[in-house]
Design a protein around this motif. Sequence first.
Motif, mmCIF file in Angstrom:
data_model
loop_
_atom_site.group_PDB
_atom_site.id
_atom_site.type_symbol
_atom_site.label_atom_id
_atom_site.label_comp_id
_atom_site.label_asym_id
_atom_site.label_seq_id
_atom_site.Cartn_x
_atom_site.Cartn_y
_atom_site.Cartn_z
ATOM 1 N N THR A 95 0.547 -1.558 -0.111
ATOM 2 C CA THR A 95 0.143 -0.081 -0.014
ATOM 3 C C THR A 95 1.254 1.482 -0.061
ATOM 4 O O THR A 95 1.716 1.362 0.996
ATOM 5 C CB THR A 95 -1.076 -0.241 1.406
ATOM 6 N N GLY A 96 0.913 2.105 -0.942
ATOM 7 C CA GLY A 96 1.536 3.409 -1.180
ATOM 8 C C GLY A 96 0.440 5.162 -0.756
ATOM 9 O O GLY A 96 -0.558 4.572 -0.295
ATOM 10 N N ALA A 97 0.920 5.672 -0.570
ATOM 11 C CA ALA A 97 0.410 6.796 -0.379
ATOM 12 C C ALA A 97 -0.883 7.163 -0.534
ATOM 13 O O ALA A 97 -0.246 6.913 -2.489
ATOM 14 C CB ALA A 97 0.905 8.077 -0.123
ATOM 15 N N PRO A 98 -1.875 7.411 -1.430
ATOM 16 C CA PRO A 98 -2.972 7.875 -1.948
ATOM 17 C C PRO A 98 -2.893 8.962 -3.363
ATOM 18 O O PRO A 98 -3.790 9.412 -4.264
ATOM 19 C CB PRO A 98 -4.294 7.522 -1.168
ATOM 20 N N VAL A 136 7.913 7.101 -6.920
ATOM 21 C CA VAL A 136 7.172 6.262 -7.849
ATOM 22 C C VAL A 136 5.940 5.986 -7.552
ATOM 23 O O VAL A 136 4.972 5.848 -6.292
ATOM 24 C CB VAL A 136 8.068 4.997 -7.352
ATOM 25 N N TYR A 137 5.311 6.021 -9.007
ATOM 26 C CA TYR A 137 3.871 6.554 -8.663
ATOM 27 C C TYR A 137 3.463 4.268 -9.218
ATOM 28 O O TYR A 137 4.093 3.754 -10.575
ATOM 29 C CB TYR A 137 3.648 6.730 -9.513
ATOM 30 N N ARG A 138 2.629 2.968 -8.470
ATOM 31 C CA ARG A 138 2.310 1.756 -8.975
ATOM 32 C C ARG A 138 1.006 2.245 -9.985
ATOM 33 O O ARG A 138 -0.157 2.260 -9.024
ATOM 34 C CB ARG A 138 2.898 1.414 -8.468
ATOM 35 N N TRP A 153 1.427 6.259 -4.453
ATOM 36 C CA TRP A 153 2.486 7.149 -4.539
ATOM 37 C C TRP A 153 3.556 6.741 -3.555
ATOM 38 O O TRP A 153 3.132 5.856 -2.105
ATOM 39 C CB TRP A 153 2.407 7.994 -4.698
ATOM 40 N N PHE A 154 4.677 6.744 -4.200
ATOM 41 C CA PHE A 154 6.364 5.902 -3.047
ATOM 42 C C PHE A 154 7.198 6.363 -3.135
ATOM 43 O O PHE A 154 7.783 7.392 -4.337
ATOM 44 C CB PHE A 154 6.606 4.479 -2.881
#
Length: 238
Positions: A95-98, A136-138, A153-154
């Motif tokens: 899980t990354g930042a929204p 980095v955006y996944r 987002w990371f």
Amino acid sequence: MVRQVRRLIALAAGVLLAAVLTGPAHAGGPVRTAGAGPGLAGPGLAGPGRAAPKPLPAGVDITGDRLAEPLRLRAATDPAAVVAVIDQVSWLGRTGAPSGPAAKDLGPKYTVVVLSGDVATQTYDLYPLAKGGPRVYRPAKQPDVSRKAKAGWFLGRLSMSETLRTAGVPLERQFDTVGGGGVGGGERVIPDESLNPARDFDEALGELQRLLLLNVGVILVITLGLAGIALLIRRRTR
């Protein structure tokens, strides 16, 4: 008494020798060693309880700012570059930042597609020059539909810019990175001119001299002041 002890020792030695001769090594077959039998896995072989080593991805494709055509890196010809680029995204959590930085703060965008054979399996958007550090955006939608991923987002590695530049992306060289992402090493963060101990010693000595002179001046002023006051008091008391 001594004869009985000798007999007991001889009997024990005979029993031990018989156990050795009838052990697994002499029971009709050679002794098995690690990796020599079907049930044991030797170095580099998969066996029960040991997962087979993951094969290196076939390569990565990079597209983005100032790249007229995709930059195609393959493990067969550029293994170090492939590993370095994949290392920029292989550590991401579930899980990354929204949401990420504002669009105006992201800088140039580079899309990295990871290939397995000739099939694209993963995709990521890299922003090496984003304000506040690489990002980095996944995307949630991945080329491999069986791969479940959450959009997020990371914070990226500090070596992202240099890793992409070394792989062939047209980026300016960055001198504030810690490492080169596994390809070529990093750059010196502290400039050479600041690593001169003789100059530092001279500067420290100069500062000490100025401090001593200042102290001497203050003492002289205080001494002259006290002498003047004493002289004035002496004249008034006559």
